[in-house]
Scaffold this motif. Structure first.
Motif, PDB file in Angstrom:
ATOM      1  N   THR A 230      -4.246  -7.042  -5.448  1.00 59.78           N
ATOM      2  CA  THR A 230      -4.466  -5.613  -5.835  1.00 59.78           C
ATOM      3  C   THR A 230      -5.756  -5.321  -5.201  1.00 59.78           C
ATOM      4  O   THR A 230      -5.938  -4.369  -4.490  1.00 59.78           O
ATOM      5  CB  THR A 230      -4.628  -5.722  -7.240  1.00 59.78           C
ATOM      6  OG1 THR A 230      -3.382  -5.965  -7.734  1.00 59.78           O
ATOM      7  CG2 THR A 230      -5.003  -4.279  -7.876  1.00 59.78           C
ATOM      8  N   TYR A 231      -6.827  -6.311  -5.080  1.00 61.14           N
ATOM      9  CA  TYR A 231      -8.145  -5.968  -4.523  1.00 61.14           C
ATOM     10  C   TYR A 231      -8.156  -5.897  -3.143  1.00 61.14           C
ATOM     11  O   TYR A 231      -9.114  -5.413  -2.492  1.00 61.14           O
ATOM     12  CB  TYR A 231      -9.073  -7.003  -5.026  1.00 61.14           C
ATOM     13  CG  TYR A 231      -9.573  -6.679  -6.495  1.00 61.14           C
ATOM     14  CD1 TYR A 231     -10.158  -5.547  -6.861  1.00 61.14           C
ATOM     15  CD2 TYR A 231      -9.460  -7.576  -7.624  1.00 61.14           C
ATOM     16  CE1 TYR A 231     -10.427  -5.274  -8.188  1.00 61.14           C
ATOM     17  CE2 TYR A 231      -9.733  -7.452  -8.817  1.00 61.14           C
ATOM     18  CZ  TYR A 231     -10.044  -6.294  -9.140  1.00 61.14           C
ATOM     19  OH  TYR A 231     -10.492  -5.802 -10.463  1.00 61.14           O
TER      20      TYR A 231
ATOM     21  N   GLU B 233       0.663  -1.371  -0.005  1.00 60.96           N
ATOM     22  CA  GLU B 233       0.151   0.094   0.000  1.00 60.96           C
ATOM     23  C   GLU B 233       0.936   1.239   0.014  1.00 60.96           C
ATOM     24  O   GLU B 233       0.421   2.145  -0.777  1.00 60.96           O
ATOM     25  CB  GLU B 233      -0.921   0.006   1.090  1.00 60.96           C
ATOM     26  CG  GLU B 233      -1.920  -1.024   0.881  1.00 60.96           C
ATOM     27  CD  GLU B 233      -2.797  -1.117   2.102  1.00 60.96           C
ATOM     28  OE1 GLU B 233      -3.030  -0.383   2.773  1.00 60.96           O
ATOM     29  OE2 GLU B 233      -4.063  -1.935   1.592  1.00 60.96           O
TER      30      GLU B 233
ATOM     31  N   TRP C 262      -8.799   4.296  -4.711  1.00 63.81           N
ATOM     32  CA  TRP C 262      -8.926   5.231  -6.081  1.00 63.81           C
ATOM     33  C   TRP C 262      -9.792   4.923  -7.224  1.00 63.81           C
ATOM     34  O   TRP C 262     -10.403   5.560  -7.677  1.00 63.81           O
ATOM     35  CB  TRP C 262      -7.363   4.951  -6.682  1.00 63.81           C
ATOM     36  CG  TRP C 262      -7.032   5.639  -7.996  1.00 63.81           C
ATOM     37  CD1 TRP C 262      -6.647   6.878  -8.374  1.00 63.81           C
ATOM     38  CD2 TRP C 262      -7.116   4.865  -9.225  1.00 63.81           C
ATOM     39  NE1 TRP C 262      -6.643   7.078  -9.423  1.00 63.81           N
ATOM     40  CE2 TRP C 262      -6.945   5.882 -10.107  1.00 63.81           C
ATOM     41  CE3 TRP C 262      -7.575   3.541  -9.614  1.00 63.81           C
ATOM     42  CZ2 TRP C 262      -6.823   5.342 -11.541  1.00 63.81           C
ATOM     43  CZ3 TRP C 262      -7.484   3.178 -10.974  1.00 63.81           C
ATOM     44  CH2 TRP C 262      -7.030   4.103 -11.671  1.00 63.81           C
ATOM     45  N   LEU C 263      -9.974   3.590  -7.273  1.00 62.67           N
ATOM     46  CA  LEU C 263     -10.982   2.924  -8.167  1.00 62.67           C
ATOM     47  C   LEU C 263     -12.172   3.662  -8.184  1.00 62.67           C
ATOM     48  O   LEU C 263     -12.941   4.299  -8.979  1.00 62.67           O
ATOM     49  CB  LEU C 263     -10.977   1.504  -8.063  1.00 62.67           C
ATOM     50  CG  LEU C 263     -11.915   0.752  -9.098  1.00 62.67           C
ATOM     51  CD1 LEU C 263     -11.335   0.668 -10.384  1.00 62.67           C
ATOM     52  CD2 LEU C 263     -11.756  -0.688  -8.683  1.00 62.67           C
TER      53      LEU C 263
ATOM     54  N   VAL D 239      -5.705   1.111  -3.792  1.00 57.96           N
ATOM     55  CA  VAL D 239      -6.185   0.986  -5.222  1.00 57.96           C
ATOM     56  C   VAL D 239      -7.695   1.013  -5.068  1.00 57.96           C
ATOM     57  O   VAL D 239      -8.450   1.634  -5.816  1.00 57.96           O
ATOM     58  CB  VAL D 239      -5.783  -0.402  -5.501  1.00 57.96           C
ATOM     59  CG1 VAL D 239      -6.330  -0.669  -6.863  1.00 57.96           C
ATOM     60  CG2 VAL D 239      -4.260  -0.404  -5.756  1.00 57.96           C
TER      61      VAL D 239
ATOM     62  N   THR E  62       0.515  -0.713 -12.812  1.00 60.70           N
ATOM     63  CA  THR E  62       1.381  -1.646 -11.905  1.00 60.70           C
ATOM     64  C   THR E  62       1.777  -2.912 -12.724  1.00 60.70           C
ATOM     65  O   THR E  62       0.691  -3.810 -12.722  1.00 60.70           O
ATOM     66  CB  THR E  62       0.925  -1.827 -10.604  1.00 60.70           C
ATOM     67  OG1 THR E  62       0.615  -0.347  -9.980  1.00 60.70           O
ATOM     68  CG2 THR E  62       1.965  -2.374  -9.630  1.00 60.70           C
TER      69      THR E  62
ATOM     70  N   ASN F 245      -6.022  -4.149  -1.514  1.00 60.36           N
ATOM     71  CA  ASN F 245      -5.151  -3.037  -1.510  1.00 60.36           C
ATOM     72  C   ASN F 245      -6.068  -1.911  -1.531  1.00 60.36           C
ATOM     73  O   ASN F 245      -6.710  -1.540  -2.172  1.00 60.36           O
ATOM     74  CB  ASN F 245      -4.271  -2.616  -2.554  1.00 60.36           C
ATOM     75  CG  ASN F 245      -3.461  -1.530  -2.416  1.00 60.36           C
ATOM     76  OD1 ASN F 245      -3.728  -0.695  -1.807  1.00 60.36           O
ATOM     77  ND2 ASN F 245      -2.200  -1.728  -2.914  1.00 60.36           N
TER      78      ASN F 245
ATOM     79  N   SER G 119       1.916   1.874  -3.454  1.00 60.58           N
ATOM     80  CA  SER G 119       0.715   2.214  -4.208  1.00 60.58           C
ATOM     81  C   SER G 119       0.319   3.582  -3.764  1.00 60.58           C
ATOM     82  O   SER G 119       0.110   4.466  -4.956  1.00 60.58           O
ATOM     83  CB  SER G 119      -0.521   1.541  -3.763  1.00 60.58           C
ATOM     84  OG  SER G 119      -0.286   0.080  -4.186  1.00 60.58           O
TER      85      SER G 119
ATOM     86  N   LEU H 266       0.220   6.873  -6.626  1.00 60.16           N
ATOM     87  CA  LEU H 266      -0.726   7.744  -6.572  1.00 60.16           C
ATOM     88  C   LEU H 266      -0.351   9.121  -6.700  1.00 60.16           C
ATOM     89  O   LEU H 266      -0.901  10.008  -7.149  1.00 60.16           O
ATOM     90  CB  LEU H 266      -1.923   7.249  -5.830  1.00 60.16           C
ATOM     91  CG  LEU H 266      -3.101   8.064  -5.743  1.00 60.16           C
ATOM     92  CD1 LEU H 266      -3.766   8.034  -6.915  1.00 60.16           C
ATOM     93  CD2 LEU H 266      -3.909   7.538  -4.693  1.00 60.16           C
TER      94      LEU H 266
END
Length: 79
Positions: A64-65, A26, A73-74, A70, A46, A67, A29, A33
């Motif tokens: 990733t999921y 993280e 942000w998504l 992420v 990434t 995180n 990440s 970002l």
């Protein structure tokens, strides 16, 4: 990503091991970002170092999921 860049998109790229501890994953990440925001990039890409996705490379999405950076942000994206 190369085609997007060729078309004029700003792409922020990161690469790190997919088996990092959650806090480190993280942190990287968040750094990506910050880079994207600083360069006004709307595309974050990434890639994970080969051989670092536990069990099977097809499971790269799993960490990733998990995180939070992420996911936040998504879901902040809109048209």
């Amino acid at each position: 990503m190369n085609a997007l860049e060729t078309a004029g998109a700003r792409v922020s790229r990161g690469e790190w091991a997919n088996d990092l501890p959650k806090a480190e994953f993280e942190a990287r990440s968040r750094a990506l970002l910050r880079q994207a925001r600083a360069t006004r990039s709307h595309v974050l890409f990434t890639s994970y170092t080969a051989g670092t996705t536990p069990v099977n490379p097809d499971l790269s999405w799993a960490q990733t999921y998990e995180n939070d950076v992420v996911i936040d942000w998504l879901f902040a994206q809109s048209r």
